[in-house]
Design an enzyme around this catalytic site. Sequence first.
Site, PDB file in Angstrom:
ATOM      1  N   GLN A   1      -7.327 -49.888  39.120  1.00  0.00           N
ATOM      2  CA  GLN A   1      -8.526 -50.697  39.549  1.00  0.00           C
ATOM      3  C   GLN A   1      -7.883 -52.202  39.317  1.00  0.00           C
ATOM      4  O   GLN A   1      -8.359 -53.163  39.653  1.00  0.00           O
ATOM      5  CB  GLN A   1      -9.767 -50.790  38.851  1.00  0.00           C
ATOM      6  CG  GLN A   1     -10.497 -49.402  39.704  1.00  0.00           C
ATOM      7  CD  GLN A   1     -11.001 -49.259  40.845  1.00  0.00           C
ATOM      8  OE1 GLN A   1     -11.027 -50.529  41.540  1.00  0.00           O
ATOM      9  NE2 GLN A   1     -11.085 -48.420  41.580  1.00  0.00           N
TER      10      GLN A   1
ATOM     11  N   CYS B   1     -26.449 -37.364  42.957  1.00  0.00           N
ATOM     12  CA  CYS B   1     -26.738 -36.547  44.207  1.00  0.00           C
ATOM     13  C   CYS B   1     -25.218 -36.719  45.302  1.00  0.00           C
ATOM     14  O   CYS B   1     -25.063 -36.002  45.817  1.00  0.00           O
ATOM     15  CB  CYS B   1     -27.811 -37.066  45.115  1.00  0.00           C
ATOM     16  SG  CYS B   1     -29.120 -35.890  44.870  1.00  0.00           S
TER      17      CYS B   1
END
Lengths: 403, 403, 130, 130
Positions: free
Chosen positions: B180, B327
């Site tokens: 990153q 989820c």
Amino acid sequence: MSKRIYLDHSSTTYILDEVYDEMIKYLKTFFGNPSSFHSFGREVRKTVEESRERVADVISAEPREIYFTGGGTEADNTAIKGIAYANQSKGNHIITSKIEHHAVLHTCEYLEKKGFRITYLPVDKYGTIDIDALRDTITDKTILISIMHVNNEVGTIQPIEEIGKIAREHNIYFHTDAIQSFGKLPIDVNKMNIDLLSASSHKIYGPKGSGALYIRKGVRIEPLIHGGHHEMNKRAGTENVPGIIGFGKASEIAKKDMENNAYKGIGELRDYLQKGITEKIADVFVNGHPEKRIPVILNVCFKYIEGESIILKLDGKGIAASSGSACTSGDLEPSHVLFAMGVDTALAQGTVRFSLGKKNTKEEMDEVLSVLPGLIENLREMSPFSAEFEFPREAGPRVKHKH
Amino acid sequence: MSKRIYLDHSSTTYILDEVYDEMIKYLKTFFGNPSSFHSFGREVRKTVEESRERVADVISAEPREIYFTGGGTEADNTAIKGIAYANQSKGNHIITSKIEHHAVLHTCEYLEKKGFRITYLPVDKYGTIDIDALRDTITDKTILISIMHVNNEVGTIQPIEEIGKIAREHNIYFHTDAIQSFGKLPIDVNKMNIDLLSASSHKIYGPKGSGALYIRKGVRIEPLIHGGHHEMNKRAGTENVPGIIGFGKASEIAKKDMENNAYKGIGELRDYLQKGITEKIADVFVNGHPEKRIPVILNVCFKYIEGESIILKLDGKGIAASSGSACTSGDLEPSHVLFAMGVDTALAQGTVRFSLGKKNTKEEMDEVLSVLPGLIENLREMSPFSAEFEFPREAGPRVKHKH
Amino acid sequence: MNYSEKVMEHFNNPRNMGEIPDADGVGLVGNPVCGDMMKIFIKVNKDTEVIEDIKFKTFGCGAAIASSSMVTELIKDKGMTIDDALKITNKNVIEELDGLPPVKKHCSVLAEEGLQSAIEDYKKKKQKNG
Amino acid sequence: MNYSEKVMEHFNNPRNMGEIPDADGVGLVGNPVCGDMMKIFIKVNKDTEVIEDIKFKTFGCGAAIASSSMVTELIKDKGMTIDDALKITNKNVIEELDGLPPVKKHCSVLAEEGLQSAIEDYKKKKQKNG
Ligand SMILES: Cc1ncc(COP(=O)(O)O)c(C=O)c1O
Ligand SMILES: Cc1ncc(COP(=O)(O)O)c(C=O)c1O
């Protein structure tokens, strides 16, 4: 440079225009991460899955049995280490052959250090593995047979359907490195009882850095690369999307080519080149099986001279081929494949592989045939060896041949 | 679709035009195998080596210390497994942190099964690792410290210069996952005493499927992928040439961007978005270090609602962001990073990461700020939770958090 | 792997290629099994011990052929005595060729050894013949 | 992972979203810690045991919200009795939504459980109140 002749397709191919056109959309416009949930990701995921279908189609597999990798070597490593580590409790014996690609051989040698026992099957003078030796060598500790479909140096086709049958009878996993045959010869993983199969995109007019491993459903492997949930948890890492798309398109085209018998024409060209070389040049030996050989490869030993120098001379004439000589690879000994086939080592140093592709023409073969004899003669003049001053006999038993 | 707003650059970026232009030459015209001896190979080899220089330049390394891989995940795996297996005789202890990317965490968990002992360092509420805990946990069996430079979810910058110093003092190898930060924050592998560093092309406007591992000269690793002599025997497999070329060009541009302070402007946009969100929407919590945070990441918890539903609503408006919710990833628990930072798990389910890139504009931020409040309100109306019906308290000690 | 222009020039236009039928010394080094073999022929002035002619025949790669060519050129151009010739090392050959790829250094060693072997042969014969 | 159009339609236009202040039964299932929690409210006709009104509030992902919406619609459109309602399974919900991604199946289970829990609550209250 526009008139260069490329005869090194078994090393790598150019990318077909149709493949290129499809790929660049995924370099430029559709850049999303296929794991992403938003529209940028979803539009890419869809095409990645289409590519999986296209690759699966070539070998009559199901799409969910295809796992994309960063190339053929990674596929080989994943298959062999993956099966070895996942089945350590069952046994530690692996059977392969002496003529595998280094991606398989060096992986097996590595596993030897980790406590596995490896059998390297011998081959006959045509480079065909010894099926009886295979049968004899199976023990109740054998967990994997890994035999390539087509040898990358000499082109000999192995009897993988027979091998698959033997493996299935003994309940042993069967992996085949099909990197030279995928998309060129018909393969049906079910009929051939193949449990794992490696393929590579850049050998079939797709991009480099993209490969696939077929893993029969239900076969467990230990992943090689750990991380995110990509590729159904079998290969972590953000997918090489343009590479996958290109591989998919190349697979689709390859399948059509096979259906249209495209390799028949290439085989005729190869035979034309072979005939010309053997007729025009003395002391030339063709390696590989006379019939059971992939139509794109012509491997020749030119006696009394060394391969790299031939390649260099050809290169000077704009003709690209590759050499099986030790010098090129930085090793000290030449091709382990020719050695396993029993080719005299000094002779093997003079090896050239011509590998043909879809766009080669008869004119190009004629050009090679017009240039090659003079160039071989020139090198032979430089050589101390000749029919009068023969290669020395190889003295005594040789040290272990490093692959 | 042309008016879509992309705020998921930490997941993947588009490819810059300059990168694209350079890459496609190596898809179309220069297709040779860089390992080949002939002109098709040599013309490619040259540019691959130029790319190696460009990547090396970003972190003040020498070109020969850069090894190209098939991506960031593979670089992480190669570094950690490579050091672990090469130093097994010296010790079996590895120190990492609880907030690493799965490419590091799952690799470490795998090594635990192979007999290594892993310490996962805790972090404070800002996601900064505990340097004292690091010092305390070092033993004479410690062979590797692997701590990321910038966390990919919350953007917190780790004190890697300090960590490097400690590692060097104790003669322990130091690997940092800089995927990153590479090309976004200044890195000097020598000043920072970094022995191994992972980078990935598709996070800096280069192509997917291309990464690099820096390995300090003299540091031995066991290769992850065995086969041919590519990448100085440390990573076998035909090179992803267009990927490498693109990564090289992207690195060159990233270096110039850093020199021109390009990330200052992006940081200001990020702060503008952050200010707008926290002012316009109640019950919002910003995650990550207030200052020591990479300027492109904004990670926010929206209380009372769940992250995926926010992402879906944003997607409906053409805005792409990502969620730290369970989820989306298919796991059952949300971000291990937020969990390690002590963020309440129910709250963590409502996380969105906005990650900015070079081409985002103030107008786009305004668009997000005009759309987001209504959308959050809409979801909160659907939610059973509110200031009146608070999240239930987390009951008792939780089971081991799966990363 | 890349050859310098100089290497390619010598490979494509080798100097002193051939045999000397009535050579005063012949050196044969290397092994075709390993991919390189060099044969070096010298003609020496018995009085001045100057190498008056030198030729080679080589089985080998581009670097081996270029090294053979270069080592013979070094001798012949300078009209060297055998004592001077014995001072030539593989480093000289590499330098004059503008470098060799690392995996090819052994080819220049072979050239050095080939020359030395030819000179030894000359000395041995000289001794024998009185 | 991809949602069907039907799922997206219900997510974007959820039916029966809200609360019933004087509900006869309330079901609360799931756990925000795990990412989904559903609250289902029902109004039941004491004589016919027909569910006359049903509403939901859901904390969760797209599939959770769509499943809540779908399960309430199934009940309300058909004027179901509580006995009929108890026969509704998560499979019905999935079918009506034109499928759910594999990792999202549990959301439809939650909808089934939420409904059952509301009915149970109704029954319990009824018993208590005589
Ligand atoms: C038979 C065979 N196996 C493996 C490989 C390695 O594949 P890749 O170059 O995609 O890593 C090759 C080609 O180089 C090959 O011909
Ligand atoms: C911190 C970090 N490590 C590792 C990776 C994996 O890199 P790649 O996607 O190139 O495999 C990523 C990105 O996904 C990352 O952000």
